[in-house]
Write an enzyme that holds these catalytic residues in place. Structure first.
Site, short mmCIF file in Angstrom:
data_model
loop_
_atom_site.label_atom_id
_atom_site.label_comp_id
_atom_site.label_asym_id
_atom_site.label_seq_id
_atom_site.Cartn_x
_atom_site.Cartn_y
_atom_site.Cartn_z
N GLY A 76 0.22 -35.28 -11.94
CA GLY A 76 -1.24 -35.34 -11.88
C GLY A 76 -1.76 -34.89 -10.53
O GLY A 76 -1.40 -35.45 -9.50
N TYR A 140 -5.39 -26.46 -1.26
CA TYR A 140 -4.45 -26.95 -2.28
C TYR A 140 -3.01 -26.90 -1.74
O TYR A 140 -2.28 -27.90 -1.79
CB TYR A 140 -4.55 -26.11 -3.56
CG TYR A 140 -3.37 -26.29 -4.48
CD1 TYR A 140 -3.21 -27.48 -5.20
CD2 TYR A 140 -2.41 -25.30 -4.64
CE1 TYR A 140 -2.11 -27.66 -6.03
CE2 TYR A 140 -1.32 -25.47 -5.47
CZ TYR A 140 -1.18 -26.65 -6.16
OH TYR A 140 -0.09 -26.83 -6.98
N LYS A 178 -6.66 -24.80 -18.90
CA LYS A 178 -6.77 -24.51 -17.47
C LYS A 178 -7.81 -23.45 -17.12
O LYS A 178 -8.10 -23.22 -15.94
CB LYS A 178 -5.40 -24.09 -16.91
CG LYS A 178 -4.39 -25.23 -16.89
CD LYS A 178 -3.07 -24.81 -16.28
CE LYS A 178 -3.20 -24.50 -14.81
NZ LYS A 178 -1.91 -24.14 -14.18
N GLY A 203 -3.58 -2.33 -8.51
CA GLY A 203 -2.45 -2.58 -7.61
C GLY A 203 -1.48 -3.62 -8.11
O GLY A 203 -0.54 -4.00 -7.40
N TYR A 274 -4.43 -14.57 -1.37
CA TYR A 274 -3.71 -14.29 -2.61
C TYR A 274 -2.27 -13.93 -2.28
O TYR A 274 -2.02 -13.04 -1.46
CB TYR A 274 -4.40 -13.12 -3.32
CG TYR A 274 -3.99 -12.89 -4.75
CD1 TYR A 274 -4.49 -13.69 -5.76
CD2 TYR A 274 -3.11 -11.86 -5.08
CE1 TYR A 274 -4.13 -13.47 -7.08
CE2 TYR A 274 -2.74 -11.63 -6.39
CZ TYR A 274 -3.26 -12.44 -7.39
OH TYR A 274 -2.91 -12.22 -8.69
#
Length: 312
Positions: A76, A140, A178, A203, A274
């Site tokens: 969780g 995160y 999600k 890309g 990213y």
């Protein structure tokens, strides 16, 4: 009893399924079903009880007795890499995890938890479970990294199992809730079913990730629990494959020769945040004794497409 937090979520529900497959049904699922669509992840599974996350945290803080707990699988968390509310993220992913860890330590209950490859940040090699290789790109990843650091301090003194898994790019059944955070394979399949060509960022043939099938990730969790091994381990395949390879596998499953992959502009808000490349170093995982193979993208996506489209 086995407790699975986030048990109605993606990886959590697949752990419940893996437990069911091995005959375990005395399972307490803890989750937040404010998003009621997640119930579908549990509809075909067998559990003994369900508890809301907030009630569960209150019970943990109060030291309530849940009876004989064989293990807690702590899946969780807020897993959105685009969520920038740091207080929310740290409460959800760090503070909650610490409280649950100490509850387990006091009772010598095995504690297996979700870490993340996001702890490695923007590196392009040496995805190794050591401090010098870790520098997260978002809050995160930082919340997961900080809990790993907390665990590292406790591990030498712990006399019960603590095991964290750094999930790489997990995909597969039960991720539909999600939304934008679901896997590329899921989104490409939806586009094709809506009579569109599948779309990738421009890309994408140069973006490579370690894509791991969720069934393989669940199998890793169960093996480590049964073998009582502690530590923090990468949970990936050890292979980097391109997003183009994912698209090719999805298209191949649809058997429609008119489909062509379209390339769209890379979003501004993701630039610099990213991961262009990930590949789990499995040295530590294999040294711990885990020797099962991992599905390739072609194998995993094929199984997933059959599952997603079985009613069509």
């Amino acid at each position: 009893m086995i407790i699975v937090t986030g048990g109605a979520g993606f990886i959590g529900s697949n752990i419940v399924k893996a437990l069911n497959d091995e005959g375990y049904k005395d399972i307490l699922v803890v989750d937040n079903l404010k998003d009621g669509t997640k119930f579908i992840n549990l509809a075909d599974l067998d559990i003994a009880d369900y508890m809301d996350k907030e009630e569960f945290i209150a019970s943990i803080l109060a030291g309530d007795d849940f009876g004989d707990i064989d293990a807690i699988f702590h899946e969780g968390a807020c897993s959105s890499t685009t969520e920038w509310d740091g207080k929310y993220m740290m409460d959800n992913n760090y503070q909650y995890s610490k409280e649950l860890l100490h509850y387990c330590l006091e009772r010598r209950t095995p504690f297996l938890y979700a870490s993340s490859a996001a702890t490695y940040g923007g590196r392009t090699d040496n995805f190794i479970e050591e401090r010098q290789y870790e520098k997260p790109l978002n809050v995160y990843g930082y919340s997961k990294f900080l809990f790993d650091q907390y665990v590292r301090e406790i591990l030498p003194q712990a006399d019960s199992q603590i095991c964290g898994f750094r999930y790489f790019n997990v995909y597969g059944p039960r991720e539909g809730h999600k939304g934008s955070m679901a896997s590329v394979a899921f989104h490409l399949n939806n586009q094709i079913n809506q009579r569109q060509n599948p779309k990738l960022f421009a890309g994408s043939e140069g973006f490579q990730r370690d894509f791991i099938y969720v069934g393989d990730a669940a199998a890793v969790n169960l093996w480590f629990w049964k073998n009582g091994v502690s530590g923090i381990y990468n949970c990936g395949t050890g292979r980097a494959e391109s997003f183009q390879a994912v698209a090719d596998a999805v298209v191949e499953c649809h058997k429609d020769k008119s489909l062509t992959v379209e390339h769209i502009d890379f979003p501004e808000h993701l630039k610099g945040r990213y991961q262009r490349f990930t590949q789990a170093d499995l040295t530590k995982l294999r040294a711990a004794g885990y020797d099962k193979p991992f599905k390739t993208v072609a194998e995993g996506v094929t199984e997933y497409m059959h599952w997603l489209n079985q009613d069509k």
